[in-house]
Design an enzyme around this catalytic site. Structure first.
Site, PDB file in Angstrom:
ATOM      1  N   ASP A  46      -1.649   1.306  -6.590  1.00  0.00           N
ATOM      2  CA  ASP A  46      -2.921   0.601  -6.766  1.00  0.00           C
ATOM      3  C   ASP A  46      -2.821  -0.821  -6.244  1.00  0.00           C
ATOM      4  OD1 ASP A  46      -3.870   2.908  -8.013  1.00  0.00           O
ATOM      5  OD2 ASP A  46      -3.314   2.201 -10.013  1.00  0.00           O
ATOM      6  N   ASP A  51       4.099   0.332  -4.053  1.00  0.00           N
ATOM      7  CA  ASP A  51       3.243   0.405  -5.230  1.00  0.00           C
ATOM      8  C   ASP A  51       1.992   1.162  -4.787  1.00  0.00           C
ATOM      9  OD1 ASP A  51       2.159  -0.234  -7.830  1.00  0.00           O
ATOM     10  OD2 ASP A  51       0.981  -1.794  -6.850  1.00  0.00           O
TER      11      ASP A  51
END
Length: 183
Positions: free
Chosen positions: A9, A7
């Protein structure tokens, strides 16, 4: 192939509830860029799967998102690593797309793009339950990091997928799988 999907952020860079809206707002979490480089040097293929509803909400343009991703890729390259592919979902939560995590659309895109039919190891590293759910749905081993929203996600351990590994950050995860040879 040994594949790690990250991922963005909260895992690679600091997250913001107000969204990362510019290249200047994108700030890597300490150790994350070097961790990606070390993983790549150890033979792992790195990809990124990131929900970016800020586009649908009008907070940033596709061009700005691409500039942020170029900056991230440049930082990883300068550290001696590489990102093989970045998949992103530009849709909002209510748009009914197939790509927004926890749905596996971005995972499928990465697998298709990389031609990854024969994967020896598959890991998905995230800071939210939806990240982990997207990976588990395609046979990835779930890893939760405590950066970003990870501490909050960890609070409800009963909702985490079975066999979720938990690390303080991406750097600690990288150290672990490199030292353990993927175990």
């Amino acid at each position: 192939m040994k594949l790690v999907i990250l991922d963005r952020d909260g895992v690679i860079n600091y997250d913001s509830d107000a969204f990362i809206r510019s290249v200047d707002e994108w700030r890597p979490i300490e150790g994350s860029i070097d961790a990606i480089a070390r993983l790549a040097q150890a033979g792992y293929t790195i990809a990124v799967a990131t929900n970016q509803s800020g586009i649908a909400r009008g907070y940033l343009s596709l061009e700005t998102l691409q500039a942020i991703h170029r900056r991230m890729e440049e930082a990883v390259t300068e550290a001696g690593g590489a990102i093989a592919h970045i998949a992103f979902c530009p849709h909002g939560p209510g748009d009914g797309c197939a790509c927004r995590k926890p749905l596996p659309g971005m995972i499928d895109e990465i697998l298709d793009r990389l031609g990854a039919q024969h994967i020896e190891e598959r890991w998905l590293v995230g800071d939210s339950l939806r990240d982990l759910q997207a990976g588990v749905s395609r046979g990835f081993r779930p890893v939760l990091v405590r950066t970003g929203k990870g501490v909050k996600t960890e609070m409800d351990r009963s909702s985490l997928p079975e066999n979720t590994l938990i690390f303080d950050d991406l750097a600690r995860f990288a150290e672990h799988i490199i030292a353990e040879g993927g175990a």
